[in-house]
Design a protein around this motif. Structure first.
Motif: not given
Length: 275
Positions: A134-138, A154-162
């Motif tokens: 639950n660590i916030k990422l960019h 794959e990254i979009a699925d994990l991070l949405e817009n981040n």
């Protein structure tokens, strides 16, 4: 771990121009010793042996995904094998990414992850691990051009817009390098920590910038590795053995490496300028 595991290719995918992912079955005990940033040695008998840090590993299915750029005969051969073919793998080796205690605690400041080119691949297990905590990422995904971009879905699925995409030629996302994007993000936001992997020139410039901004960081460094056991000395950087103390180093250790970003060693151990 010095013995080899015979691993069968389960799936192969061309991710982008010159970049492939190969998924192999793996040893049930050894897979539990994998951590983000650790590496294995891939042996192709009669051809070559070389290190790769997995882009994914799954203890449930007991599979390991290796993502690589085709450069020399070893990776050329690996990219040409077919489903059902077998290779040999030993390891895992080295020290991977560590999550400092302060990150594991509740923290409103996000963590920045910077991946340049195929250096994005070994960051994928880290991204998943940090999200699980639950660590916030960019995440910065930097490529030379759009035809070398991979793992975007794959990254979009994990991070949405981040996440931010950049290309050197501007053919996808923001025009500029990973360092350019990181500089702008660090100007607008406060990040508690930075993790990075990519070309050493990129890492060196990012390291210097982060030191100036007093942002703690860890970087996965690539070097020529022979034995992976800490014996031969081929991967030493100013006294640090990449295969034992690395391949991930924090900012304190990176500051002590006078060769970091400046020199590398070839297969014969001769020091060469990094271009």
């Amino acid at each position: 771990m010095t013995y080899y595991i015979k691993c069968t290719l389960k799936n192969k995918k061309k991710e982008a121009r010159g970049i492939f992912s190969c998924t192999f079955n793996f040893d049930r005990k050894r897979i539990r010793e994998l951590r983000p940033g650790r590496f294995v040695m891939v042996w192709l008998p009669g051809i070559d042996e070389f290190p790769l840090s997995p882009s994914n590993y799954d203890p449930e299915t007991c599979t390991v995904r290796l993502t690589f750029k085709v450069r020399v005969i070893g990776t050329q051969t690996l990219s040409a094998i077919n489903v059902g073919d077998a290779i040999f793998i030993r390891g895992p080796y080295g020290n991977g990414f560590k999550v400092p205690r302060e990150l594991a605690k509740e923290n409103d400041k996000p963590v920045l992850i910077a991946g340049g080119g195929v250096g994005l691949a070994p960051l994928m297990p880290l991204i998943k691990d940090l999200l699980h905590r639950n660590i916030k990422l960019h995440v910065i995904c930097g490529f030379r051009s759009f035809d070398e971009a991979f793992f975007i879905d794959e990254i979009a699925d994990l991070l949405e817009n981040n996440f931010t995409i950049s290309t050197d030629d501007g053919s996808m996302g923001i025009k500029g390098t990973v360092v350019d994007v990181a500089k702008e993000l660090l100007r607008r936001k406060t990040f508690s920590y930075v993790y990075a992997c990519g070309p050493e020139i990129m890492l060196f410039k990012l390291h210097k910038m982060l030191l100036n901004k007093r942002v703690p960081h860890q970087m996965l460094v690539e070097r020529y590795i022979k034995c992976a056991l800490g014996v031969c000395g081929s991967c030493i950087i100013n006294g640090f053995r990449l295969c034992k103390e690395g391949p991930v180093f924090n900012d304190v250790k990176l500051k002590k490496m006078k060769e970091f970003g400046r020199y590398k060693r070839n297969a014969s151990g001769v020091r060469e300028l990094i271009s």
